[in-house]
Write an enzyme that holds these catalytic residues in place. Structure first.
Site, mmCIF file in Angstrom:
data_model
loop_
_atom_site.group_PDB
_atom_site.id
_atom_site.type_symbol
_atom_site.label_atom_id
_atom_site.label_comp_id
_atom_site.label_asym_id
_atom_site.label_seq_id
_atom_site.Cartn_x
_atom_site.Cartn_y
_atom_site.Cartn_z
ATOM 1 N N SER A 189 -80.306 50.192 75.961
ATOM 2 C CA SER A 189 -79.842 49.124 75.076
ATOM 3 C C SER A 189 -78.527 48.583 75.611
ATOM 4 O O SER A 189 -77.532 49.317 75.704
ATOM 5 C CB SER A 189 -79.614 49.661 73.667
ATOM 6 O OG SER A 189 -78.806 48.732 72.957
ATOM 7 N N HIS A 222 -83.607 46.862 76.541
ATOM 8 C CA HIS A 222 -83.669 46.736 75.081
ATOM 9 C C HIS A 222 -82.531 45.823 74.611
ATOM 10 O O HIS A 222 -81.364 46.054 74.918
ATOM 11 C CB HIS A 222 -83.546 48.130 74.464
ATOM 12 C CG HIS A 222 -83.725 48.169 72.980
ATOM 13 N ND1 HIS A 222 -84.965 48.123 72.371
ATOM 14 C CD2 HIS A 222 -82.820 48.248 71.966
ATOM 15 C CE1 HIS A 222 -84.811 48.177 71.052
ATOM 16 N NE2 HIS A 222 -83.517 48.248 70.781
ATOM 17 N N ASP A 270 -80.654 44.205 71.468
ATOM 18 C CA ASP A 270 -80.400 44.362 70.029
ATOM 19 C C ASP A 270 -79.767 43.111 69.452
ATOM 20 O O ASP A 270 -78.587 42.845 69.657
ATOM 21 C CB ASP A 270 -79.472 45.564 69.799
ATOM 22 C CG ASP A 270 -80.199 46.885 69.971
ATOM 23 O OD1 ASP A 270 -81.253 47.059 69.344
ATOM 24 O OD2 ASP A 270 -79.712 47.733 70.747
ATOM 25 N N MET A 273 -78.474 41.144 66.248
ATOM 26 C CA MET A 273 -78.011 41.428 64.877
ATOM 27 C C MET A 273 -77.345 40.189 64.283
ATOM 28 O O MET A 273 -76.649 39.453 64.988
ATOM 29 C CB MET A 273 -76.997 42.571 64.900
ATOM 30 C CG MET A 273 -77.514 43.836 65.566
ATOM 31 S SD MET A 273 -76.341 45.191 65.368
ATOM 32 C CE MET A 273 -77.104 46.433 66.424
ATOM 33 N N HIS A 315 -85.274 43.526 70.008
ATOM 34 C CA HIS A 315 -85.260 44.166 68.687
ATOM 35 C C HIS A 315 -84.482 43.268 67.734
ATOM 36 O O HIS A 315 -83.254 43.220 67.781
ATOM 37 C CB HIS A 315 -84.601 45.549 68.844
ATOM 38 C CG HIS A 315 -84.459 46.313 67.567
ATOM 39 N ND1 HIS A 315 -83.696 47.462 67.489
ATOM 40 C CD2 HIS A 315 -84.979 46.118 66.328
ATOM 41 C CE1 HIS A 315 -83.756 47.942 66.247
ATOM 42 N NE2 HIS A 315 -84.514 47.137 65.530
ATOM 43 N N MET A 370 -82.867 42.412 64.502
ATOM 44 C CA MET A 370 -82.342 42.920 63.227
ATOM 45 C C MET A 370 -81.761 41.725 62.496
ATOM 46 O O MET A 370 -80.542 41.620 62.289
ATOM 47 C CB MET A 370 -81.306 44.015 63.507
ATOM 48 C CG MET A 370 -81.945 45.317 63.999
ATOM 49 S SD MET A 370 -80.773 46.413 64.813
ATOM 50 C CE MET A 370 -80.849 45.767 66.479
ATOM 51 N N MET A 408 -86.795 53.586 63.756
ATOM 52 C CA MET A 408 -85.338 53.741 63.800
ATOM 53 C C MET A 408 -84.989 55.190 63.470
ATOM 54 O O MET A 408 -85.418 55.720 62.439
ATOM 55 C CB MET A 408 -84.655 52.800 62.795
ATOM 56 C CG MET A 408 -84.674 51.326 63.165
ATOM 57 S SD MET A 408 -84.049 50.936 64.822
ATOM 58 C CE MET A 408 -82.371 51.609 64.763
ATOM 59 N N ASP A 439 -85.332 54.695 68.482
ATOM 60 C CA ASP A 439 -84.077 53.980 68.720
ATOM 61 C C ASP A 439 -82.975 54.537 67.823
ATOM 62 O O ASP A 439 -83.069 54.452 66.598
ATOM 63 C CB ASP A 439 -84.330 52.493 68.412
ATOM 64 C CG ASP A 439 -83.166 51.598 68.767
ATOM 65 O OD1 ASP A 439 -82.171 52.087 69.335
ATOM 66 O OD2 ASP A 439 -83.262 50.393 68.476
#
Ligand code: DX5
Ligand code: ZN
Length: 225
Positions: free
Chosen positions: A10, A35, A37, A39, A68, A70, A139, A175
């Protein structure tokens, strides 16, 4: 169906001032997937980056971009992430009322569709989409930050999801808090994609990254043998 063990660093834990080089270095060091992330400061209490940053990283590697999300809502942004060059787009089951539609949208954009579950969400929430997903992201910490401690109870949850998936060709990804000490637990429980941020982006060289990746891959592969 058995998928290979894949290590997905990540970049949340990478040096943001030189992200392109960090991506190249970690792929040179043996990373299978990158990966990403994303957010939004609303679904999770932190903000990271969006499709423009991913698009700028795309020319740096041919490795799979494992995105991913979020964010909530996710649907208005799926096309932008597809166009930015993500290969897998994962949405959270908790992020909207029409999960099945979000997953169908991802597939209609020509991308692999993933669904993620917060630690608090039972696996029954995704039973009805098992034929609409390519990947399930479990998660193992509460999403939002790197460097948190693995939640031990998630081992059993991975096991239950593994059983629920049966022989469908779905990859099971974990993760949060993945490190050499937790890699064997999650692999034995049935996960094959291991995301790790802080356990990989320490030190500052391809060699350090290579050792860190191997220190996670090796116990995971042994746990399966
Ligand atoms: C957390 C993110 C993770 C995070 C993992 O919300 O989804 O991908 O980067 O970080 P570590 O490996 O440090 O727990
Ligand atoms: Zn993640």
């Amino acid at each position: 169906m058995t998928h290979p063990i894949r290590i997905a660093p990540s970049i949340l834990a990478a040096n943001f001032s030189k992200l392109g080089q960090e991506v190249r270095d970690v792929v040179d060091a043996g990373a299978d997937w990158i990966h990403l992330d994303v957010m939004d400061g609303h679904f999770v209490p932190n903000i990271t980056f969006g499709p423009d940053v991913i698009k700028s990283l795309r020319p740096h590697t041919q490795a799979t971009f494992d995105c991913h999300l979020m964010i909530s809502p996710a649907d208005p942004f799926l096309e932008a992430f597809a166009k930015a060059g993500c290969d897998i787009i994962t949405v959270h089951a908790e992020a909207g009322p029409h999960l099945h539609r979000s997953l169908q949208t991802v597939r209609s954009l020509g991308k692999k569709a993933g669904v993620s579950l917060n630690p608090a969400t039972p696996e029954s929430a995704i039973e009805y989409v098992l034929d609409t997903v390519d990947l399930i992201l479990v998660m193992t910490v509460n999403p939002g930050f790197g460097g948190q401690k693995f939640i031990g109870a998630m081992g059993e949850k991975i096991r239950r999801i593994r059983a629920m998936v049966g022989d469908r060709p779905i990859e099971i990804e974990v993760d949060g808090g993945i490190a050499p000490e937790t890699a064997d637990i999650v692999a034995r429980a049935g996960a094959n994609v291991l995301v790790a941020g802080s356990a990989i982006f320490k030190g500052d060289s391809v060699e350090a990254y290579r050792r860190a990746i191997e220190a996670i891959r090796s116990p995971a592969e042994k746990a399966r043998a």
